[in-house]
Design an enzyme around this catalytic site. Sequence first.
Site, PDB file in Angstrom:
ATOM      1  N   GLU A 174       1.128  -1.489   0.167  1.00 40.08           N
ATOM      2  CA  GLU A 174      -0.189  -0.063  -0.285  1.00 40.08           C
ATOM      3  C   GLU A 174       0.479   0.820  -0.093  1.00 40.08           C
ATOM      4  O   GLU A 174       0.160   2.306  -0.182  1.00 40.08           O
ATOM      5  CB  GLU A 174      -0.837   0.049   1.173  1.00 40.08           C
ATOM      6  CG  GLU A 174      -1.914  -0.876   1.286  1.00 40.08           C
ATOM      7  CD  GLU A 174      -3.290  -0.671   0.215  1.00 40.08           C
ATOM      8  OE1 GLU A 174      -3.676   0.259   0.503  1.00 40.08           O
ATOM      9  OE2 GLU A 174      -2.893  -2.355  -0.110  1.00 40.08           O
ATOM     10  N   HIS A 250      -4.444   1.450   7.301  1.00 38.35           N
ATOM     11  CA  HIS A 250      -3.130   1.741   6.538  1.00 38.35           C
ATOM     12  C   HIS A 250      -2.824   2.485   8.782  1.00 38.35           C
ATOM     13  O   HIS A 250      -3.383   3.167   9.128  1.00 38.35           O
ATOM     14  CB  HIS A 250      -3.718   3.213   5.277  1.00 38.35           C
ATOM     15  CG  HIS A 250      -3.163   1.943   4.158  1.00 38.35           C
ATOM     16  ND1 HIS A 250      -4.131   3.341   3.177  1.00 38.35           N
ATOM     17  CD2 HIS A 250      -2.861   1.164   4.352  1.00 38.35           C
ATOM     18  CE1 HIS A 250      -4.016   2.401   1.797  1.00 38.35           C
ATOM     19  NE2 HIS A 250      -3.357   1.811   2.520  1.00 38.35           N
ATOM     20  N   CYS A 371      -3.497  11.415   3.916  1.00 32.98           N
ATOM     21  CA  CYS A 371      -3.598  10.657   1.953  1.00 32.98           C
ATOM     22  C   CYS A 371      -2.944  11.725   1.121  1.00 32.98           C
ATOM     23  O   CYS A 371      -2.842  10.509   0.154  1.00 32.98           O
ATOM     24  CB  CYS A 371      -4.441  10.312   2.234  1.00 32.98           C
ATOM     25  SG  CYS A 371      -5.299   8.870   3.666  1.00 32.98           S
TER      26      CYS A 371
END
Length: 448
Positions: A174, A250, A371
């Site tokens: 990721e 995450h 993000c």
Amino acid sequence: MKSYEVNFDGLVGPTHNYGGLSYGNVASQSNSQQSSNPKEAALQGLAKMKALMDMGFQQGVLAPQERPDVAALRRLGFSGTDAQVIERAAKEAMPLLVASCSASSMWVANAATVSPSADTADGRVHFTAANLNCKYHRSIEHPTTSRVLGAMFANQQHFAHHAALPAVAQFGDEGAANHTRFCREYGEAGVEFFVFGRSAFDNRFPAPQKYPARQTLEASQAVARLHGLRDEGVVYAQQNPNVIDQGVFHNDVIAVGNGEVLFYHEDAFLETDKMLADLQGKLAKVGGNFQSVCVPRSAVSVDDAVRSYLFNSQLLSRADGSMLLIVPQECQANERVWAYLQSLTSSGGMIREVKVFDLKQSMQNGGGPACLRLRVALNETELAAVNPAVIMTAPLYGSLTAWVEKHYRDRLSETDLADPQLLLECRTALDELTQILKLGAVYPFQIN
């Protein structure tokens, strides 16, 4: 030689919508099917970029992707003209059309993992595009991501690019959302911190029971090998599976680090004491003084952290050695989180100031300030080798704002995704954007 941490923020794409595609991401799922405002989303992101630039931070921009992804729909059996492909997908498999329209590439913390030249064996900055194979709508991003990064960081003397890892569950990757680097100075050797949710081959590591653990230990280890990192310059840590099951999909939803500081929640990791000792010991060997700031669960619950995105923040080093925390407006709206932040900044520690930004359009889809940015540590020579057209300036901000105003819709619902005109609008906008950012042909419609 001076070195910098440059934040390259993702530019929100024209098809920004609330598809609710990310299982395990509470905000994404809870706002599913609501109408979005792509224009507002892009302008909110640009406003943050300009504000950081105005504060003296190095700031860049990373282009969005072509959506809807007609080629992806063709690979799933839809045929005909582009318009027919979209119309047929809308009629026969609307969830696939929604996935092909996702603007999730805006969250460029997932675009790649980046290791600076001071850490790598060959002295170049290394990029590995993330395969994002846990979610279909994100797994289709990495080919274009690789081309865009290649156009931004094209000088092979300074930059090395690696293809995404094999797109299988064992190597779920990721990107930088599960990666942090600690160092005394950005241009000096540091310690790279990889956080994983599970191991693909070793059942001694516990796994979450409700939501998927997206990053594997094996993927993190593979990226470290590809980048030529020294064993003494790497620490691996496991995310607490219990917090994954509470919506921490995450690591950057429960911890953030920069320089010599890790800001984290008490429940973020397993074997926290060992992890902190490893970070402290390894950073000390390269002259660093590791410091940690633990947010106790008694002050901020995991639920409050997830809802406010307290840790999905940007921790930035200022010239005087103190740190600035960039948080979304939701932190200020949460009484407990805001009370904690007020006490934090008045305590005399490293984090001295908090600045609040309105990123509601991104937040409602599950992505906050952290993000939206990919961090790249660069020395002066390397920064000079970056495509200058992607470095934020006042004129570029003006050009991009005008570009958004010209091309973006101010309302988008799921039914709008079935309009073939949306694809034409997106391609027209992106073709113009590649000229503004001097990227060349990076999109499939420009290449094929």
